[in-house]
Scaffold this active site. Structure first.
Site, PDB file in Angstrom:
ATOM      1  N   LYS A 145      -2.556  14.909  68.176  1.00  0.00           N
ATOM      2  CA  LYS A 145      -3.130  14.235  69.357  1.00  0.00           C
ATOM      3  C   LYS A 145      -2.107  13.234  69.889  1.00  0.00           C
ATOM      4  O   LYS A 145      -1.210  12.807  69.162  1.00  0.00           O
ATOM      5  CB  LYS A 145      -4.370  13.454  68.944  1.00  0.00           C
ATOM      6  CG  LYS A 145      -5.540  14.314  68.585  1.00  0.00           C
ATOM      7  CD  LYS A 145      -6.802  13.475  68.652  1.00  0.00           C
ATOM      8  CE  LYS A 145      -7.961  14.258  68.095  1.00  0.00           C
ATOM      9  NZ  LYS A 145      -8.556  13.631  66.937  1.00  0.00           N
ATOM     10  N   GLY A 146      -2.285  12.836  71.125  1.00  0.00           N
ATOM     11  CA  GLY A 146      -1.459  11.758  71.670  1.00  0.00           C
ATOM     12  C   GLY A 146      -0.028  12.151  71.949  1.00  0.00           C
ATOM     13  O   GLY A 146       0.896  11.400  71.628  1.00  0.00           O
ATOM     14  N   GLY A 167       6.437  21.980  65.711  1.00  0.00           N
ATOM     15  CA  GLY A 167       6.263  23.255  66.392  1.00  0.00           C
ATOM     16  C   GLY A 167       6.596  23.103  67.873  1.00  0.00           C
ATOM     17  O   GLY A 167       7.302  22.170  68.289  1.00  0.00           O
ATOM     18  N   ASP A 216       2.294  29.275  61.811  1.00  0.00           N
ATOM     19  CA  ASP A 216       1.988  30.384  62.732  1.00  0.00           C
ATOM     20  C   ASP A 216       3.203  31.270  63.036  1.00  0.00           C
ATOM     21  O   ASP A 216       3.035  32.372  63.548  1.00  0.00           O
ATOM     22  CB  ASP A 216       1.448  29.838  64.061  1.00  0.00           C
ATOM     23  CG  ASP A 216       0.157  29.075  63.893  1.00  0.00           C
ATOM     24  OD1 ASP A 216      -0.435  29.144  62.800  1.00  0.00           O
ATOM     25  OD2 ASP A 216      -0.258  28.406  64.858  1.00  0.00           O
ATOM     26  N   GLY A 249      -3.429  31.134  63.424  1.00  0.00           N
ATOM     27  CA  GLY A 249      -2.321  31.780  64.122  1.00  0.00           C
ATOM     28  C   GLY A 249      -2.406  31.602  65.627  1.00  0.00           C
ATOM     29  O   GLY A 249      -1.539  32.083  66.348  1.00  0.00           O
ATOM     30  N   GLU A 254      -7.381  34.196  64.421  1.00  0.00           N
ATOM     31  CA  GLU A 254      -8.372  33.381  65.140  1.00  0.00           C
ATOM     32  C   GLU A 254      -8.288  33.578  66.651  1.00  0.00           C
ATOM     33  O   GLU A 254      -9.276  33.420  67.353  1.00  0.00           O
ATOM     34  CB  GLU A 254      -8.195  31.893  64.797  1.00  0.00           C
ATOM     35  CG  GLU A 254      -6.829  31.358  65.200  1.00  0.00           C
ATOM     36  CD  GLU A 254      -6.585  29.897  64.857  1.00  0.00           C
ATOM     37  OE1 GLU A 254      -7.536  29.187  64.484  1.00  0.00           O
ATOM     38  OE2 GLU A 254      -5.423  29.461  64.969  1.00  0.00           O
ATOM     39  N   LEU A 304      -7.005  26.154  54.650  1.00  0.00           N
ATOM     40  CA  LEU A 304      -6.445  26.475  53.328  1.00  0.00           C
ATOM     41  C   LEU A 304      -5.025  27.015  53.486  1.00  0.00           C
ATOM     42  O   LEU A 304      -4.171  26.847  52.614  1.00  0.00           O
ATOM     43  CB  LEU A 304      -7.303  27.530  52.622  1.00  0.00           C
ATOM     44  CG  LEU A 304      -8.663  27.051  52.110  1.00  0.00           C
ATOM     45  CD1 LEU A 304      -9.521  28.243  51.723  1.00  0.00           C
ATOM     46  CD2 LEU A 304      -8.459  26.127  50.919  1.00  0.00           C
ATOM     47  N   ARG A 312      -2.779  25.985  55.348  1.00  0.00           N
ATOM     48  CA  ARG A 312      -1.789  24.930  55.574  1.00  0.00           C
ATOM     49  C   ARG A 312      -1.490  24.149  54.298  1.00  0.00           C
ATOM     50  O   ARG A 312      -0.631  23.268  54.288  1.00  0.00           O
ATOM     51  CB  ARG A 312      -2.282  23.971  56.655  1.00  0.00           C
ATOM     52  CG  ARG A 312      -2.491  24.638  57.991  1.00  0.00           C
ATOM     53  CD  ARG A 312      -1.954  23.845  59.157  1.00  0.00           C
ATOM     54  NE  ARG A 312      -2.613  22.586  59.324  1.00  0.00           N
ATOM     55  CZ  ARG A 312      -3.210  22.208  60.453  1.00  0.00           C
ATOM     56  NH1 ARG A 312      -3.242  23.012  61.490  1.00  0.00           N
ATOM     57  NH2 ARG A 312      -3.746  21.020  60.552  1.00  0.00           N
TER      58      ARG A 312
END
Ligand code: F6P
Length: 369
Positions: free
Chosen positions: A83-84, A124, A149, A192, A244, A294, A296
């Site tokens: 975030k941010g 990323g 990912d 992913g 996902e 899990l 990660r």
């Protein structure tokens, strides 16, 4: 000629990935060996944007001692956040509306005030886009490609991916026996986002019978046909791996929370939808397992650990050689340097003509198309 480097800062941004601590360790050791001091920024850029939140003022010294014994640990000792984003930082206005502002000048100002000469930004696509913007404004920056990912361009792979694939594969291995014993369909949903790398690699390695990825919009009748074909052969169970971000050819991806100013959309729920629909179409009992976060966690595999250590050492070498605005990337046999502008904002999905997909097809795996 630019001034010599004496102090560098390291930041980790976005979702965590196994191997972050190994990058930090290698960066600190290699930099210390050159006589540089290292500082860790708390939680992405929060240490800089909100220094008052931290007793140490937002950054803390990373010594050799501080990074001892961390290469095998998951997570990041710096903390992280997705975030941010300082390029689009959400600010609530007096009238209650939220608008985005660019706070990257505050980062440059902080680096100047604290006499930090360079940044190693581990992250990323989002983090590397910020790194690119900072480099364009004159900060010395080297990026390190991180994400489970594996969706970053210009590097053979990101660190974190191999660990995630290994864990998902082990889960699939374990699900064969229970699915077979109960003659069930088991749907396994993996992370992913918009790239199907984890689903594809784990699905094939773990013997999944169908694999659904964002790059190939699916038709569940095709998956049901595959399940029936197996039933007719006396193989009365089926495993279906679903990314996902996979979506039906005639529908939308499953979104848990829509994107808002300040954060991206959250995906999830596709596995549940697929399991329910397959149960209805085939009349077979179906269950869903969502691997989610899990993937990660845990200790980085030796592949990810080595890649991360190589990246950290290479980031310091790159700075020492005078490079900036680049990302260290995994080539073969060496790590190489790629301009951040060739990476920022570009997502690497699974190429439809890659031999891994063809391998899956040759093995009889259904991709829902
Ligand atoms: O790290 C990327 C990722 O794992 C995506 O696959 C997933 O959609 C996302 O993180 C979830 O992140 P979080 O739940 O931390 O917002």
């Amino acid at each position: 000629m630019s001034s010599p480097i004496r102090r560098i800062a390291i930041c980790t941004g976005g979702g965590d990935a196994p191997g972050l601590n190994a990058v930090i360790r290698a960066t600190v050791i290699a930099a210390t060996n050159l006589g540089w001091e290292c500082y860790g920024i708390h939680e992405g850029y929060n240490g800089i944007l909100f220094p008052e939140r931290y007793p140490d003022g937002g950054v803390f010294k990373l010594t050799r001692d501080r990074v001892r014994g961390i290469a095998h640990l998951g997570g990041t000792i710096l903390g992280t956040t997705n975030k941010g984003n300082p390029l689009h930082f959400p600010i609530r206005m007096p009238d209650g509306t939220v608008k985005e502002v660019d706070r990257t000048d505050e980062i440059l100002e902080f680096f100047g005030r604290r006499e930090l000469d360079a940044l190693v930004s581990i992250g990323g696509d989002g983090s590397l886009t910020i790194a690119h913007a900072l480099a364009k404004k004159g900060l010395r920056v080297v990026g390190v490609p991180k994400t489970i990912d594996n969706d970053l361009d210009k590097t053979n792979t990101t660190f974190g991916f191999d660990t995630a694939v290994g864990f998902a594969t082990e889960c699939l291995d374990r699900l064969h026996s229970t699915a077979e014993s109960h003659q069930r369909i088991i749907v396994v949903e993996v992370m992913g986002r918009y790239a199907g790398w984890i689903a594809l690699h784990a699905g094939i390695s773990g013997g999944s019978h169908s694999i659904l990825i964002p790059e190939i919009p699916f038709n569940l009748d095709k998956v049901a046909a595959k399940i029936r074909e197996r039933d007719n052969q006396g193989r009365l169970y089926s495993l279906v791996t679903v990314a996902e971000g996979a979506k039906p050819a005639d529908g939308h991806r499953a979104v848990l929370q829509a994107a808002e100013i300040g954060h991206e959309e959250r995906l999830g729920g596709e596995g549940e939808r697929v399991a329910k629909a397959l149960q209805e179409i085939t009349g077979k009992d179906a269950r869903v397992v969502v691997l989610g976060h899990l993937l990660r966690g845990g200790s980085p595999t030796s592949f990810d650990r080595l890649a991360a250590l190589r990246f950290g050492a290479a980031a310091v070498r790159a700075l020492h050689e005078g490079h900036t605005g680049i990302m260290v990337a995994l080539g073969f046999p060496n790590v190489n340097y790629v301009p951040l502008e060739e990476v920022a904002g570009r997502m690497k999905g699974v190429p439809l003509d890659c031999d891994t997909i063809q391998t899956g097809r040759d093995l009889g795996i259904c991709f829902g198309d």
